[in-house]
Write an enzyme that holds these catalytic residues in place. Structure first.
Site, PDB file in Angstrom:
ATOM      1  N   ASN A   1       0.865  -1.087  -0.116  1.00  0.00           N
ATOM      2  CA  ASN A   1      -0.027  -0.161   0.033  1.00  0.00           C
ATOM      3  C   ASN A   1       0.911   1.290   0.086  1.00  0.00           C
ATOM      4  OD1 ASN A   1      -1.786   1.998   0.504  1.00  0.00           O
ATOM      5  ND2 ASN A   1      -2.293   1.294   2.381  1.00  0.00           N
ATOM      6  N   TRP A   2       0.881   1.644  -1.186  1.00  0.00           N
ATOM      7  CA  TRP A   2       1.839   3.017  -1.332  1.00  0.00           C
ATOM      8  C   TRP A   2       1.497   4.247  -0.654  1.00  0.00           C
ATOM      9  CZ3 TRP A   2       3.901   2.990  -7.217  1.00  0.00           C
ATOM     10  CH2 TRP A   2       4.657   1.932  -7.358  1.00  0.00           C
ATOM     11  N   LYS A   3       0.129   4.106  -0.348  1.00  0.00           N
ATOM     12  CA  LYS A   3      -0.484   5.532   0.240  1.00  0.00           C
ATOM     13  C   LYS A   3      -0.261   6.640  -0.648  1.00  0.00           C
ATOM     14  CE  LYS A   3      -0.138   3.155   4.595  1.00  0.00           C
ATOM     15  NZ  LYS A   3      -0.137   3.223   6.211  1.00  0.00           N
TER      16      LYS A   3
ATOM     17  N   HIS B   1      -9.624   0.904   4.765  1.00  0.00           N
ATOM     18  CA  HIS B   1      -8.405   1.092   5.288  1.00  0.00           C
ATOM     19  C   HIS B   1      -8.407   1.956   6.485  1.00  0.00           C
ATOM     20  CE1 HIS B   1      -4.134   2.323   6.334  1.00  0.00           C
ATOM     21  NE2 HIS B   1      -3.777   1.180   5.802  1.00  0.00           N
TER      22      HIS B   1
ATOM     23  N   GLU C   1      -7.242   4.562   7.447  1.00  0.00           N
ATOM     24  CA  GLU C   1      -6.934   5.802   7.389  1.00  0.00           C
ATOM     25  C   GLU C   1      -8.181   6.492   6.599  1.00  0.00           C
ATOM     26  OE1 GLU C   1      -2.923   5.460   5.196  1.00  0.00           O
ATOM     27  OE2 GLU C   1      -2.128   4.903   7.379  1.00  0.00           O
TER      28      GLU C   1
ATOM     29  N   GLU D   1      -5.559  -5.277  10.174  1.00  0.00           N
ATOM     30  CA  GLU D   1      -4.731  -4.340  10.511  1.00  0.00           C
ATOM     31  C   GLU D   1      -5.060  -3.650  11.757  1.00  0.00           C
ATOM     32  OE1 GLU D   1      -2.562  -2.820   6.800  1.00  0.00           O
ATOM     33  OE2 GLU D   1      -4.184  -1.493   6.944  1.00  0.00           O
TER      34      GLU D   1
ATOM     35  N   GLY E   1       2.214   1.859  10.756  1.00  0.00           N
ATOM     36  CA  GLY E   1       2.976   3.064  10.727  1.00  0.00           C
ATOM     37  C   GLY E   1       3.677   3.584  11.936  1.00  0.00           C
TER      38      GLY E   1
ATOM     39  N   SER F   1       3.074  -2.611  10.342  1.00  0.00           N
ATOM     40  CA  SER F   1       4.488  -2.553  10.714  1.00  0.00           C
ATOM     41  C   SER F   1       5.053  -3.924  10.364  1.00  0.00           C
ATOM     42  CB  SER F   1       4.811  -2.133  12.137  1.00  0.00           C
ATOM     43  OG  SER F   1       4.379  -0.800  12.274  1.00  0.00           O
TER      44      SER F   1
ATOM     45  N   GLY G   1       2.650  -1.436   4.288  1.00  0.00           N
ATOM     46  CA  GLY G   1       2.762   0.245   3.906  1.00  0.00           C
ATOM     47  C   GLY G   1       4.263   0.660   3.724  1.00  0.00           C
ATOM     48  N   GLY G   2       4.708   1.318   4.826  1.00  0.00           N
ATOM     49  CA  GLY G   2       6.346   1.659   4.747  1.00  0.00           C
ATOM     50  C   GLY G   2       7.169   0.716   4.072  1.00  0.00           C
TER      51      GLY G   2
HETATM   52  P1  PGA Z   1       2.759  -0.095   7.770  1.00  0.00           P
HETATM   53  O1  PGA Z   1       1.213   0.323   6.914  1.00  0.00           O
HETATM   54  O2  PGA Z   1       3.193  -1.231   7.072  1.00  0.00           O
HETATM   55  O3  PGA Z   1       3.598   1.220   7.327  1.00  0.00           O
HETATM   56  O4  PGA Z   1       2.437  -0.065   9.183  1.00  0.00           O
HETATM   57  C1  PGA Z   1       0.373  -0.754   7.008  1.00  0.00           C
HETATM   58  C2  PGA Z   1      -0.845  -0.041   6.244  1.00  0.00           C
HETATM   59  O5  PGA Z   1      -1.376   0.940   6.498  1.00  0.00           O
HETATM   60  O6  PGA Z   1      -1.310  -0.942   5.400  1.00  0.00           O
END
Ligand code: PGA
Length: 254
Positions: free
Chosen positions: A9-11, A98, A100, A170, A176, A216, A237-238
């Protein structure tokens, strides 16, 4: 055997050029190094989708997805993108729900149920995200919250449609933050999700659905998480912004 997936997930990161070069590194590494039948799914911003889908064309180990979509078929919704548009450029997946989106854009389970229906109608596979906040876990409400997200978000589906989903657990406190759920904590929830699915549908449906862990996840902790019986991959994500890390996580299934 359930399908093993590692989704990135590049966001809201990477401009067009940087996104294409990251994706081309990912494809090359997957071609050279991935020996199993696991799949990488890269969920990019909308602007990259068409180009990435072209680059991945005909190569089943790498697929492309969006990070959100509108719930309507089409119409006067300035600035929005429909599931049909996403599918029309060759993307196969869409992340829905998600945390967010839930937190910053007020997306509710009810809205997400509509988005899920529209995605399925247009042959997109939802990666449907669920998970509790830190406050909910501390108040020991995490099982209730997850059950409610399932019931209100996706349990209205018929089994034939439910089968097309990928779920992602999640925990919001792990996204994050560098704090990962322990493999035992994640497995406990994944097993709970599968039990709820078996009760709602049946054991075959429950056993067939891919459930990802996200929060994470990195090349160091992926092996321990993915070794758990109910964890079928990750939503990253990251670490998905670095080709080496992302492909190393994917290679956990080699
Ligand atoms: P993260 O994000 O790996 O940076 O914790 C995961 C996500 O939001 O899907």
């Amino acid at each position: 055997m359930r399908k093993k997936i590692v989704a990135g997930n590049w966001k809201m990161n990477l401009d067009y050029t940087d996104g294409l070069s990251l994706f081309s590194e990912v494809i090359n590494m997957v071609k050279d190094e991935v020996t199993g039948d696991q799949q990488a799914v890269v969920c990019s911003p909308f602007i990259h989708l068409h180009s990435l889908a072209q680059m991945a064309k005909g190569y089943h180990k790498v697929a492309v997805g969006a990070q959100n979509a509108h719930q309507a078929e089409s119409g006067a919704y300035t600035g929005e993108i429909s599931t049909k548009m996403i599918a029309s450029v060759g993307a196969q997946y869409v992340i829905l729900g998600h945390s967010e989106r839930r937190q910053y854009f007020g997306e509710t389970n009810e809205l997400l149920a509509k988005k899920t229906d529209m995605a399925l109608k247009n042959q997109l596979k939802p990666i449907f995200c669920i998970g509790e906040t830190l406050e909910e876990r501390q108040a020991e409400k995490h099982f209730d919250v997850i059950k409610q997200q399932l019931v209100e978000g996706v349990f209205h589906l018929e089994a034939v449609d439910f089968d097309k989903l990928v779920l992602a657990y999640e925990p919001v406190w792990a996204i994050g933050t560098g704090v990962t759920a322990s493999a035992e904590q994640a497995q406990e929830i994944h097993a709970f999700i599968r039990k709820e699915i078996a009760e709602k549908y049946d054991q075959t449906v429950a056993d067939g659905i891919t459930i990802l862990y996200g929060g994470s996840c990195n090349p160091k902790n992926a092996a321990e998480l993915f070794a758990k019986e109910d964890i079928d991959g990750g939503l990253i994500g990251g670490a998905s912004l670095k080709s080496r890390d992302f492909v190393d996580i994917l290679k956990t299934f080699n």
